[in-house]
Every structure is written in C-alpha cells, then in structure tokens.
Design an enzyme around this catalytic site. Structure first.
Site, mmCIF file in Angstrom:
data_model
loop_
_atom_site.group_PDB
_atom_site.id
_atom_site.type_symbol
_atom_site.label_atom_id
_atom_site.label_comp_id
_atom_site.label_asym_id
_atom_site.label_seq_id
_atom_site.Cartn_x
_atom_site.Cartn_y
_atom_site.Cartn_z
ATOM 1 N N GLY A 157 -4.096 -5.213 7.014
ATOM 2 C CA GLY A 157 -5.309 -4.967 7.258
ATOM 3 C C GLY A 157 -6.308 -4.951 9.187
ATOM 4 N N ARG A 190 -13.624 -7.921 0.124
ATOM 5 C CA ARG A 190 -12.968 -7.974 1.765
ATOM 6 C C ARG A 190 -12.378 -6.423 1.268
ATOM 7 N NH1 ARG A 190 -7.221 -5.852 2.792
ATOM 8 N NH2 ARG A 190 -7.001 -6.803 4.266
ATOM 9 N N VAL A 191 -12.461 -5.614 2.718
ATOM 10 C CA VAL A 191 -12.412 -4.462 2.662
ATOM 11 C C VAL A 191 -11.380 -4.708 4.020
ATOM 12 C CG1 VAL A 191 -12.571 -1.829 3.070
ATOM 13 C CG2 VAL A 191 -14.319 -3.517 1.413
ATOM 14 N N GLY A 192 -10.490 -3.424 3.009
ATOM 15 C CA GLY A 192 -8.681 -3.560 4.260
ATOM 16 C C GLY A 192 -9.624 -2.405 5.243
ATOM 17 N N ASP A 193 -8.284 -2.329 5.972
ATOM 18 C CA ASP A 193 -7.842 -0.581 6.824
ATOM 19 C C ASP A 193 -7.990 0.522 6.445
ATOM 20 O OD1 ASP A 193 -5.641 -1.206 5.841
ATOM 21 O OD2 ASP A 193 -4.250 -0.178 7.544
ATOM 22 N N THR A 246 0.236 0.496 7.196
ATOM 23 C CA THR A 246 0.936 -0.575 5.860
ATOM 24 C C THR A 246 0.835 -1.976 6.594
ATOM 25 O OG1 THR A 246 1.997 -1.505 4.059
ATOM 26 C CG2 THR A 246 3.004 -0.408 5.230
ATOM 27 N N GLY A 247 0.430 -2.646 5.987
ATOM 28 C CA GLY A 247 0.661 -4.321 6.343
ATOM 29 C C GLY A 247 -1.065 -4.818 6.584
ATOM 30 N N THR A 254 0.599 -1.117 0.030
ATOM 31 C CA THR A 254 0.063 0.066 0.204
ATOM 32 C C THR A 254 0.675 1.454 0.094
ATOM 33 O OG1 THR A 254 -1.438 -0.852 1.144
ATOM 34 C CG2 THR A 254 -1.542 1.136 1.725
HETATM 35 N N1 ASP Z 1 -2.880 -2.582 4.788
HETATM 36 C C1 ASP Z 1 -3.362 -3.209 3.246
HETATM 37 C C2 ASP Z 1 -4.557 -4.106 3.632
HETATM 38 O O1 ASP Z 1 -4.665 -4.534 4.270
HETATM 39 C C3 ASP Z 1 -1.977 -3.739 2.602
HETATM 40 C C4 ASP Z 1 -0.858 -3.536 2.287
HETATM 41 O O2 ASP Z 1 -0.887 -2.526 3.726
HETATM 42 O O3 ASP Z 1 -0.087 -3.876 1.610
HETATM 43 O O4 ASP Z 1 -5.237 -3.756 2.438
#
Ligand code: ASP
Length: 288
Positions: A213, A187-190, A210-211, A159
C-alpha cells in the site's frame, strides 16, 4: 449508450500466494464472480454488483478482508475500504474495527453522509448507528489468521477488489482489506485512499489495486492507471505501465485491475501470483 457489454473484473490479492491455498482462492473468486454477474446480467447497477461481489469475498474467509482479515501488531482488526462510482461519488472507512463487511459501511458513508471518509471510533459508531452488526473479534476473524499472527507466519493473503460496468454504462469500483499483518496500530494503507488503492471516473475507467500500500500511495496507482487510458492506451497497456512505474519509482510490488469506460479489461502484477478474474457475456474466467 448502445452496445455495452456489462463487465466485472475482480482481484483477491497479489502476493506469493501459497500453492496449498490456490484452490480455495479459485473457488472463492468463482463464487464472487457468479454473485456479481447475476446482478449485472439482470440489469442491476455497477455499484450493487461491486458491493455484493466484495461481500462474497469478505464472507469467504479466504482473503485479507472481512472474515479473513489479518491482524495488526496488537492482534486487533483494523479494516480499510473504499467504494467509488464513475460520477466521482465516494465513501471510505479506515481503521474500522470488528465489522465483517466494511465495503457496505463505506457505501453507507457515500450515501448517507456529507463526508468521504470516516476513521476508527467515528467509523465504528457510524456503522453501529446504521444498523450494521459488530462481531467479537474471535467470532469475526478466522482461526487461520489467529494462528498465523501468533506464529509470525509469512503466508500472505490479499486485499479484495472489484470494478464493474453496467448495462447503462455506469462504472463503480470497491476495495476492501485488513491491511498488512502486524501493521502498526493506526496504519492506513492505499485501499481506502481515492486514487491510490481505488479510483473510478466514467470519463476514463475504474481500478482497484493490491500489494504494498505504501508504494501505491506514492504513485497514486489507480488514478495513474485511469489517466493512462486518456492517451489511447489499451486497458492492458495502462495496467502494465502502472505496475512498471510502481516498480521503477518505489521498488514496490503488487497488482492492479483496470476496466475502461468501454469495458476493456487490464490486469497486471509484478508478484509471484495474483488472484484475479472477470465475467462478461456470461463467461467467467478465474486465474491464480
Ligand atoms: N494494499 C493493502 C495494504 O497495503 C494490502 C493488500 O493489498 O493485500 O493495506
């Protein structure tokens, strides 16, 4: 406010970034920081700086955002993005298909609608009506990602995010992503969630994460980081405390960038690498 040093901090993901892609990451971060710094240095606003900096990363094809975005279980694009300003105005899109610059659509949600978030088809229709050009998925997404998706590659791309403080003392943050490769449809992340993947408040600071979510959502990572600034932690300490909490409470992995209202920068991660950088006083620093 006097003596404000306009500052821009960015990230391009925190994962085990492959050694072979480190140079590409560095070049793309450097180009994004130059774009953003030019805006801040010429008196531009934090929100313009954040949008254009992220557009540069979305267009680079290097990160999991815009042209580099990863594909879901069906081989489709579903992008999430959030922008937020220090006065708490915000706009987000989630599960948006087939537009190369979701961060700009999110900004339009903030500026042109009474809402904070649009998802899926509604977000797509809104983007079209606002004059954004959709792209066929084959044109939009890089060959690298089609190949990785088909072959189930483990290689991670991250991200993108940016937080800026302008000369007037205004803060803004933005976060843009394709999510996680092979994710379930819907799916929706953070990243588009206020407080989780991004947060911004002129009274404390701005952050982008990032990481994993799902982990950041559970601890409200970016709001938590900004709240740590209230108790006189340095931005670096606040970022570190957030990542410790992420690990301790969720066993999660990731990274965060944090910029306090006075321009203090904090960056922390518990992954093998984090693509990151900042610009201040005309100096640009990039690390992967
Ligand atoms: N945080 C993002 C998600 O989970 C992925 C990412 O940071 O690379 O959608």
């Amino acid at each position: 406010m006097n003596n404000i040093s306009p500052t821009l901090a960015i990230h391009g993901g925190a994962w085990a970034i492959a050694h072979t892609t480190v140079d590409d990451h560095k070049k793309a971060l450097d180009a994004a920081l130059k774009t953003g710094w030019e805006i801040l240095n010429s008196g531009g606003s934090a929100i313009d700086c954040v949008e254009k900096t992220i557009n540069s990363m979305e267009d680079s094809g290097v990160f999991d955002a815009g042209k580099g975005c990863v594909l879901n279980e069906k081989g489709e694009v579903e992008m999430d993005a959030l922008v937020m300003k220090g006065d708490l105005s915000a706009g987000a899109v989630a599960a948006l298909q087939d537009f190369p610059n979701p961060i700009s659509v999110a900004r339009r949600v903030m500026e042109k609608t009474p809402h904070v978030m649009l998802v899926g088809e509604g977000a797509f229709e809104f983007a079209k009506k606002q004059g954004f050009k959709s792209m066929h998925i084959r044109e939009l997404v890089s060959d690298r990602e089609f190949h990785s998706w088909k072959n189930n590659h483990e290689m991670h791309f991250g991200t993108v995010g940016a937080v800026a403080l302008d000369a007037k003392g205004n803060l803004a943050q933005g976060t843009s992503t394709g999510g996680t490769r092979g994710k379930m449809t819907g799916r929706v992340g953070d990243s588009p969630i206020i407080g989780a993947g991004g947060y911004c408040d002129d009274e404390t600071g701005g952050a982008s994460a990032t990481g994993q979510g799902e982990a950041f959502m559970k601890i409200m990572g970016c709001k938590t980081a900004c709240d740590f600034l209230k108790t006189k932690n340095s931005a670096q300490k606040a970022a570190e405390k957030t990542i410790s909490l992420l690990e301790k409470r969720t066993n999660g992995k990731g990274g965060i960038i944090l910029l306090s209202k006075t321009g203090d920068i904090g960056i922390a991660f518990n992954t093998a690498r984090m693509a990151r950088g900042y610009a201040r006083d005309g100096k640009i620093v990039v690390e992967v």
